[in-house]
Write a protein that holds these residues in place. Sequence first.
Motif, PDB file in Angstrom:
ATOM      1  N   PHE A  78      62.949  51.277  44.928  1.00  0.00           N
ATOM      2  CA  PHE A  78      61.522  51.571  44.820  1.00  0.00           C
ATOM      3  C   PHE A  78      61.142  51.473  43.348  1.00  0.00           C
ATOM      4  CE2 PHE A  78      57.442  53.410  45.119  1.00  0.00           C
ATOM      5  CZ  PHE A  78      57.073  53.431  46.459  1.00  0.00           C
TER       6      PHE A  78
ATOM      7  N   ALA B 284      57.413  49.139  46.289  1.00  0.00           N
ATOM      8  CA  ALA B 284      56.822  49.429  44.988  1.00  0.00           C
ATOM      9  C   ALA B 284      55.453  50.069  45.112  1.00  0.00           C
ATOM     10  CB  ALA B 284      56.697  48.139  44.179  1.00  0.00           C
ATOM     11  N   LEU B 285      55.125  50.852  44.107  1.00  0.00           N
ATOM     12  CA  LEU B 285      53.760  51.369  44.016  1.00  0.00           C
ATOM     13  C   LEU B 285      53.265  51.204  42.589  1.00  0.00           C
ATOM     14  CD1 LEU B 285      51.549  53.113  45.756  1.00  0.00           C
ATOM     15  CD2 LEU B 285      52.006  54.709  43.908  1.00  0.00           C
ATOM     16  N   HIS B 286      52.090  50.643  42.489  1.00  0.00           N
ATOM     17  CA  HIS B 286      51.409  50.484  41.211  1.00  0.00           C
ATOM     18  C   HIS B 286      50.287  51.508  41.235  1.00  0.00           C
ATOM     19  CE1 HIS B 286      48.680  47.742  38.593  1.00  0.00           C
ATOM     20  NE2 HIS B 286      49.442  48.491  37.829  1.00  0.00           N
ATOM     21  N   GLY B 287      50.443  52.556  40.443  1.00  0.00           N
ATOM     22  CA  GLY B 287      49.560  53.704  40.621  1.00  0.00           C
ATOM     23  C   GLY B 287      48.409  53.799  39.664  1.00  0.00           C
ATOM     24  N   VAL B 288      48.097  55.010  39.220  1.00  0.00           N
ATOM     25  CA  VAL B 288      47.032  55.198  38.242  1.00  0.00           C
ATOM     26  C   VAL B 288      47.661  55.411  36.864  1.00  0.00           C
ATOM     27  CG1 VAL B 288      45.296  56.015  39.862  1.00  0.00           C
ATOM     28  CG2 VAL B 288      46.845  57.665  38.811  1.00  0.00           C
TER      29      VAL B 288
ATOM     30  N   ARG C 286      50.669  58.121  35.504  1.00  0.00           N
ATOM     31  CA  ARG C 286      51.224  59.023  36.521  1.00  0.00           C
ATOM     32  C   ARG C 286      52.405  58.424  37.279  1.00  0.00           C
ATOM     33  NH1 ARG C 286      48.362  62.221  33.779  1.00  0.00           N
ATOM     34  NH2 ARG C 286      46.203  61.581  33.638  1.00  0.00           N
TER      35      ARG C 286
ATOM     36  N   PRO D 205      55.574  61.095  38.017  1.00  0.00           N
ATOM     37  CA  PRO D 205      55.484  61.973  39.188  1.00  0.00           C
ATOM     38  C   PRO D 205      55.666  61.214  40.505  1.00  0.00           C
ATOM     39  CG  PRO D 205      53.722  62.494  37.656  1.00  0.00           C
ATOM     40  CD  PRO D 205      54.436  61.293  37.097  1.00  0.00           C
ATOM     41  N   VAL D 206      55.129  60.016  40.598  1.00  0.00           N
ATOM     42  CA  VAL D 206      55.304  59.254  41.838  1.00  0.00           C
ATOM     43  C   VAL D 206      56.796  59.005  42.065  1.00  0.00           C
ATOM     44  CG1 VAL D 206      54.851  57.090  43.063  1.00  0.00           C
ATOM     45  CG2 VAL D 206      53.027  58.159  41.716  1.00  0.00           C
TER      46      VAL D 206
ATOM     47  N   THR E  55      59.254  60.710  40.987  1.00  0.00           N
ATOM     48  CA  THR E  55      59.894  61.980  41.329  1.00  0.00           C
ATOM     49  C   THR E  55      59.749  62.265  42.826  1.00  0.00           C
ATOM     50  OG1 THR E  55      59.415  62.833  39.121  1.00  0.00           O
ATOM     51  CG2 THR E  55      59.914  64.462  40.818  1.00  0.00           C
ATOM     52  N   GLY E  56      58.533  62.053  43.332  1.00  0.00           N
ATOM     53  CA  GLY E  56      58.294  62.287  44.765  1.00  0.00           C
ATOM     54  C   GLY E  56      59.156  61.378  45.625  1.00  0.00           C
ATOM     55  N   VAL E  57      59.250  60.107  45.242  1.00  0.00           N
ATOM     56  CA  VAL E  57      60.053  59.166  46.023  1.00  0.00           C
ATOM     57  C   VAL E  57      61.514  59.628  46.044  1.00  0.00           C
ATOM     58  CG1 VAL E  57      60.939  56.798  46.183  1.00  0.00           C
ATOM     59  CG2 VAL E  57      58.555  57.186  45.503  1.00  0.00           C
TER      60      VAL E  57
ATOM     61  N   MET F 273      62.843  62.579  45.480  1.00  0.00           N
ATOM     62  CA  MET F 273      63.102  63.836  46.173  1.00  0.00           C
ATOM     63  C   MET F 273      63.105  63.630  47.682  1.00  0.00           C
ATOM     64  SD  MET F 273      63.756  65.744  43.804  1.00  0.00           S
ATOM     65  CE  MET F 273      64.017  67.249  44.730  1.00  0.00           C
ATOM     66  N   ALA F 274      62.181  62.796  48.139  1.00  0.00           N
ATOM     67  CA  ALA F 274      62.098  62.569  49.582  1.00  0.00           C
ATOM     68  C   ALA F 274      63.270  61.720  50.062  1.00  0.00           C
ATOM     69  CB  ALA F 274      60.777  61.897  49.941  1.00  0.00           C
TER      70      ALA F 274
ATOM     71  N   HIS G 133      53.764  64.346  31.641  1.00  0.00           N
ATOM     72  CA  HIS G 133      54.681  64.060  32.744  1.00  0.00           C
ATOM     73  C   HIS G 133      56.038  63.612  32.202  1.00  0.00           C
ATOM     74  CE1 HIS G 133      51.159  64.552  35.078  1.00  0.00           C
ATOM     75  NE2 HIS G 133      50.638  63.376  34.785  1.00  0.00           N
TER      76      HIS G 133
ATOM     77  N   GLU H 114      53.932  70.042  36.827  1.00  0.00           N
ATOM     78  CA  GLU H 114      53.398  70.460  35.535  1.00  0.00           C
ATOM     79  C   GLU H 114      51.872  70.569  35.555  1.00  0.00           C
ATOM     80  OE1 GLU H 114      55.347  67.984  36.172  1.00  0.00           O
ATOM     81  OE2 GLU H 114      54.723  66.085  35.282  1.00  0.00           O
TER      82      GLU H 114
ATOM     83  N   ASN I  29      50.433  63.192  42.634  1.00  0.00           N
ATOM     84  CA  ASN I  29      51.186  61.945  42.539  1.00  0.00           C
ATOM     85  C   ASN I  29      52.610  62.087  43.075  1.00  0.00           C
ATOM     86  OD1 ASN I  29      49.708  59.543  41.192  1.00  0.00           O
ATOM     87  ND2 ASN I  29      48.969  61.347  40.116  1.00  0.00           N
ATOM     88  N   MET I  30      53.214  63.237  42.881  1.00  0.00           N
ATOM     89  CA  MET I  30      54.536  63.474  43.474  1.00  0.00           C
ATOM     90  C   MET I  30      54.447  63.440  44.999  1.00  0.00           C
ATOM     91  SD  MET I  30      56.370  66.517  41.422  1.00  0.00           S
ATOM     92  CE  MET I  30      56.693  66.403  39.668  1.00  0.00           C
TER      93      MET I  30
ATOM     94  N   GLY J  13      54.181  60.004  46.119  1.00  0.00           N
ATOM     95  CA  GLY J  13      55.471  59.308  46.060  1.00  0.00           C
ATOM     96  C   GLY J  13      56.330  59.648  47.266  1.00  0.00           C
ATOM     97  N   ALA J  14      56.393  60.940  47.590  1.00  0.00           N
ATOM     98  CA  ALA J  14      57.208  61.362  48.725  1.00  0.00           C
ATOM     99  C   ALA J  14      56.657  60.779  50.022  1.00  0.00           C
ATOM    100  CB  ALA J  14      57.245  62.885  48.805  1.00  0.00           C
TER     101      ALA J  14
ATOM    102  N   LEU K 239      43.583  56.211  44.888  1.00  0.00           N
ATOM    103  CA  LEU K 239      44.870  55.520  44.995  1.00  0.00           C
ATOM    104  C   LEU K 239      45.495  55.764  46.363  1.00  0.00           C
ATOM    105  CD1 LEU K 239      47.325  53.983  43.823  1.00  0.00           C
ATOM    106  CD2 LEU K 239      48.108  56.158  42.874  1.00  0.00           C
TER     107      LEU K 239
ATOM    108  N   SER L 285      52.390  48.303  46.975  1.00  0.00           N
ATOM    109  CA  SER L 285      51.035  48.772  47.233  1.00  0.00           C
ATOM    110  C   SER L 285      50.459  49.189  45.899  1.00  0.00           C
ATOM    111  CB  SER L 285      51.035  49.948  48.195  1.00  0.00           C
ATOM    112  OG  SER L 285      51.453  49.503  49.465  1.00  0.00           O
TER     113      SER L 285
END
Lengths: 288, 584
Positions: A46, A65-69, A72, A75-76, A78-80, A82-83, A105, B248, B255-256, B259-260, B285, B431
């Motif tokens: 990812f 993949a994710l192209h975010g803001v 950030r 954090p994205v 991190t979420g990926v 952790m899940a 971040h 934080e 955003n976390m 992601g999850a 987003l 995405s």
Amino acid sequence: MSSDVRFTDFKSDKQPTWCPGCGDFGTMNGMMKALANTGNDPDNTFVVAGIGCSGKIGTYMHSYALHGVHGRALPVGTGVKMARPDIEVMVAGGDGDGYSIGAGHFVHAVRRNVDMTYCVMDNRIYGLTKGQASPTSRSDFETSTTPEGPKQPPVNPLALALASGASFIAQTFSSDAMRHAEIVQKAVEHDGFGFVNVFSPCVTFNDVDTYDYFRDSLVDLQEEEDHDPTDYEAAKEVILDSDKEYQGVMYQNENSVPYHEQHGVTEDMSEIPDGAPEDAMDLVREFY
Amino acid sequence: MAEDLNWAVGGEAGDGIDSTGKIFAQALARAGRHVFTSKDFASRIRGGYTAYKIRTSVNKVQSVVDRLDILVALTQRTIDENLDELHEGSAIIYDGERSWDAEIPDEMTAVDVPLKSLAEEAGGAIMRNIVALGAACEITGFDVEYLDEALEKRFGGKGSKIVENNKEAARAGQEYVQENYDLDHLGYNIDTTDNDYVLLNGNEAIGMGALAAGCRFYAGYPITPATSIMEYLTERIEDYGGHVVQAEDELSAVNMSLGAARAGARSMTATSGAGIDLMTETFGLVATSETPLVIADVQRSGPSTGMPTKQEQGDLNMALYGGHGEVPRFVVAPTSITECFWKTVEAFNLAEKYQTPVFLVSDLAMSVTEQTFPPEAFDMDEVEIDRGKLVEDDEVDEWLDAQGHFRAHAVTEDGVSPRAIPGTTDAAHMSTGLEHDELGRRTEEEDERVHQVDKRNRKVETAQNEEDWDYREFGDPDADNLIISWGSNEGALIEALDYLEEDGIDVRVISVPYIFPRPNLTEEIEAAADTIVVECNATGQFADVIEHDVLTRVKRINKYTGVRFKADELADDITDKLTEEVPA
Ligand SMILES: Cc1ncc(C[n+]2csc(CCOP(=O)(O)OP(=O)(O)O)c2C)c(N)n1
Ligand code: SF4
């Protein structure tokens, strides 16, 4: 398919719109090589990208993949992670993305020690918005928004990482292709947050921090200096050295335990039962 | 309503007011009585007045009223703050040995109990509140055995000695009143039943709903009154293989969670007011990347830091319209504590079925209010999980283009595309928040742009047709007077019906749990002689929306004092409004 993955499998068929000669080409190639060399494939990878010329990297690579803001991406990532501890996570962005809008971040991703690799394409300028000062620009670097230079010292991202308790800190030069790929590979292999600041020259807006500048000035820590990255004091010294700039692995904590392991997260969180979990009524009885 | 008992304990924040109140509420629930609690608190940890109020009855109670029968006052301010609600038959328990000279109005019954001394005799001054609870039992004829059970539940983990001391403290309070006062004339007598009730608040119900629905990842940043969702999940989510991250800030939290969610987990974040502002950039987003995400906004009083510990329903416009550009989303607003549970489950299903952000909009009043329910109100067998178009390895082929690329944002008739999570073979794709084509690749091509915008909006149309967006209804369906409400006002409205009925006023109440999409109320409003929209904000955000939908002016009842509606007060407001001219 992991055994016969080639680094080009991580390349999408979308043609990059980066300026010819942009340092980001080399950065990306190194990241793809590192992923392939470590036995990953696009289906288990990812890539999270920030915003900026650098952030376009997710478009040119092939993986989930994710192209975010702006700012950030960490954090994205991190979420990926952790899940899905089973997924390889690679985060990329620019110096503005990572050390300006996303600086908060950065500190926290570093101290959490999330098991992912973070490559920052440091060109010491805002490329995508056409040449404003970035947090790593020199204090006398003249730009459209800082005609006399920012008149403030640049951020030292390596020191910021060290102070935040980083377990892996490296710096590379995108044009030194083999060395860059080798170091990113070490970051991917590292158990924890693998931080790589990549000098990735902007040929369009930055005429100071150029290929020539880095080629002439960078000192390779491992090949020229015999630096031991596991030596914290030595790492501190090279990271805080204001006379020279280095390429190589500055610091690696061999006892690093990534965040998800510290928190006992092992499960694939995408797997859930068809209805409420079997013992769910216990959740209600708790309130009796 | 006369069979109701209204009880409160108040003092300084830090005096253990909350746990004292909760113990009594639990004892009452154990005794098979219905309980409805509310809290007055200031945004300070020490030094602020705070109170925990309980309304209890053998019948269902779902609102607060303007009456206080028994008050445990640890400070003079507790008495002063509640003077309006105290009446001739009220009993005030206080500690006359303490330095303050309690000023208690003559017509009320002052019950002076040496709380501190009795507590010390039982094992420690800290138990003075428990002494007061014992005294309260005596005044209300409530069997202390129920209090014992609640004390066991509360202190069981701390060892039998602590439990015994507390029981002793309660007995001391009870006996003191028995020996020194004769209060039979007050006429309080708490009946018990054989019913088993659970006692929980709206945030606990949201957390429980999330676990039941398979939420495995939560990231949040503490903010009143959303934090207790995070606290609830932190203690329990790991039992289900999940994890909570204290991020934080809210930018990181959302955003976390995003992601999850992209990694395939059912994921959620919750915040309030200022935090919602910070998350707004990412809503767009979430919507454009078509990520299933539940975002809860437990509203508090704004704007800015406003009144952090006070009630308001002021974020409706934010939930409906927040974010730049045009963002398709669902906005679901539970109307009761049980609905906090069920709507949370529904929010997760909607998010995955339509791959959109779902706002779960609650409010402070609901989040801190505890209420009793039969456990069946949360029957887990009724929980259904719908993960939408999640593709398996063997379904990927159907969605590949000629070059073998996975069409993650395929333009489909219903607007919903296939969703492949990482690890799915040959479905790797990107995405982005940028406008993109079916493959998720950036585009500024006019047709592609229009296709993608229409596709995303079409999800809302599809959902509008396929899901139930109906309202809940109470009162007389044929009444000329129509009251419309959203969020936590429902309970107070239902009870207001009784007061209105006593005065011979019939009303029909429509309580709307879906803000977007929402039911079309044109027929209902046209059939009514008078329509009043009730909400806790100053400008009438929901009333605006309704007027816009129906093209008819409505009357409004707005409360923005920071305190939720009370049933009796609301009945008066409605009576007044009904005689008012309809606005031009
Ligand atoms: C919230 C927000 N603010 C500003 C921007 C505009 N913006 C886009 S890229 C960028 C700076 C990028 O600089 P850097 O991270 O150094 O990346 P580079 O383009 O140099 O690779 C800015 C300010 C944005 N997209 N979002
Ligand atoms: S503007 Fe600079 S950073 Fe951006 S693509 Fe061109 S060379 Fe690279």
